[in-house]
Design an enzyme around this catalytic site. Structure first.
Site, mmCIF file in Angstrom:
data_model
loop_
_atom_site.group_PDB
_atom_site.id
_atom_site.type_symbol
_atom_site.label_atom_id
_atom_site.label_comp_id
_atom_site.label_asym_id
_atom_site.label_seq_id
_atom_site.Cartn_x
_atom_site.Cartn_y
_atom_site.Cartn_z
ATOM 1 N N SER A 1 0.793 -1.236 0.000
ATOM 2 C CA SER A 1 0.000 0.000 0.000
ATOM 3 C C SER A 1 0.820 1.279 0.000
ATOM 4 O O SER A 1 0.251 2.370 -0.079
ATOM 5 C CB SER A 1 -0.954 0.013 1.200
ATOM 6 N N LYS B 1 0.119 3.871 -2.616
ATOM 7 C CA LYS B 1 -0.831 4.981 -2.482
ATOM 8 C C LYS B 1 -0.135 6.330 -2.321
ATOM 9 O O LYS B 1 -0.793 7.372 -2.387
ATOM 10 C CB LYS B 1 -1.793 4.713 -1.325
ATOM 11 N N SER C 1 -5.823 3.521 4.667
ATOM 12 C CA SER C 1 -5.300 2.817 3.495
ATOM 13 C C SER C 1 -6.408 2.166 2.680
ATOM 14 O O SER C 1 -6.263 1.049 2.169
ATOM 15 C CB SER C 1 -4.265 1.762 3.913
#
Length: 397
Positions: A75, A78, A135
């Site tokens: 993640s 991101k 997230s």
């Protein structure tokens, strides 16, 4: 008198026909200084496969461990998603209070999520919270579809930004970091993406939040808790993004600011959250124990100006595109660093807001320590006939 007016008209017309005139830049060089010694041999981030520690303003690398090893970023992907969101907001293509309609595709995302429903509308502000704090994969895809029309096109934008930043070891296949073939990055590249994201100072307003709520005071109220526990437990940490998948293990791109010095630490491939947080804390401890920074310019601070007869605005400020600092080991005597302003020789009208027109260099002797883009903060157009006539008239008399 008529003869004088005729001469002035001819001068104005000739100025319009001839190309750009000379640009005169006025500035004072600042005598500042610093010298950053090479780091001693260290054994940090022992729990992680790769790691890097940089100072944000200068980009100086303070510690490196296998930082060019290509690994799944999970993640931390991101960070690039948030970067493109912040760019769209700055360009006026998106506003924080805009309501984004969630597609079935976005709502179907697994993994970390904020449980968006297909057809639900949520503000860009809240979706950013969902990405930065929790997230949320569903929030990331919803924003990708809003900005680019589809996640696939958004991913193309992500990889174009990778190329623009000069990163050689990153390739994205989605906006979330969910496992995908040929989706990889490095600690080094993640640090550079984080450095770019932090140009948008508002981003830490989101990434520094430890807990918050979405859909507050409704039956669908959702509690957000930051996946980056260092935001609460390490002084100065205010971002940026965690990551975890079975393949990637535990990853974190963290940033902290103490005493005016902002650092970025990235670790990838730790076996547990405890190991990940320990490694990042160790890197940050090292940075603030050994180094200091001296701020030179703030972002968007004017450092020089054009005096341009043929522009609609005769005096045009030239500003820094980012904050500028020097980094040095604690106890260093600062006495030999200069700043130099280099203006491009081929600057021509018209200029759009944000156009790069030169470089601010921090130098030590013949060595360039750092370079920062110099830009204009407004659209600059050609002067009209009346403006040229008035200036010529004033100059003539």
């Amino acid at each position: 008198m008529l003869k004088r007016i005729s001469i002035m008209i001819l001068i104005v017309i000739s100025m319009m026909v001839i190309g750009q005139g000379n640009v005169f830049a006025h500035h004072e060089e600042n005598h500042v200084s610093s010298e950053v010694s090479e780091s001693e041999s260290l054994d940090l981030a022992t729990n992680s496969k790769s790691a890097i520690l940089i100072e944000r303003d200068t980009g100086n690398i303070l510690y490196d461990k296998n930082s060019n090893e290509e690994l799944p970023p999970a993640s931390m992907t991101k960070i690039m998603t948030m970067l493109l969101i912040m760019e769209a907001i700055e360009k006026g293509e998106l506003s924080l209070d805009e309501q984004v309609r969630v597609s079935e595709n976005a709502a179907s995302m697994g993994g970390s999520q904020i449980f968006l429903e297909a057809g639900e509308e949520m503000s860009v502000d809240d979706l950013l919270k969902g990405i930065a704090i929790a997230s949320g994969n569903d929030a990331s895809v919803a924003m990708a579809e809003r900005i680019a029309g589809s996640e696939q096109v958004f991913v193309e934008m992500m990889n174009e930004k990778v190329e623009e930043l000069g990163l050689k070891s990153t390739n994205f296949q989605n906006s979330t970091g969910l496992p995908a073939e040929n989706h990889y990055s490095t600690a080094h590249d993640m640090a550079i993406m984080a450095k770019e994201l932090l140009k948008y100072e508002d981003i830490t307003h989101y990434t520094s939040i430890y807990e918050d709520y979405l859909r507050k005071d409704t039956e669908d109220e959702f509690w957000l808790v930051n996946t980056n526990k260092l935001v609460r437990f390490y002084e100065g940490v205010d971002g940026l993004k965690t990551g975890y998948t079975n393949e990637a293990k535990y990853c974190l791109t963290a940033t902290a600011e103490k005493n005016g010095m902002r650092t970025i630490a990235v670790v990838m491939g730790a076996e547990s959250t405890k190991d990940r947080n320990s490694d990042v804390s160790q890197l940050l401890d090292y940075a603030y124990a050994k180094f200091e920074t001296k701020p030179l310019y703030e972002k968007n601070q004017a450092v020089t100006s054009f005096e341009w007869l043929k522009a609609n605005k005769q005096k045009v400020d030239v500003v820094t595109n980012d904050s500028v600092s020097i980094l040095y080991p604690k106890g260093t005597n600062l006495d030999e660093i200069d700043t130099k302003i280099k203006i491009n020789q081929d600057v021509e009208l018209p200029l759009e807001k944000g156009t790069m027109v030169g470089k601010l260099q921090v130098v030590e002797g013949e060595d360039i320590i750092s370079e920062t883009d110099l830009i204009v903060l407004e659209d600059i157009k050609h002067a009209n006939v009346l403006q040229l006539f008035k200036r010529t008239f004033q100059s003539f008399f």
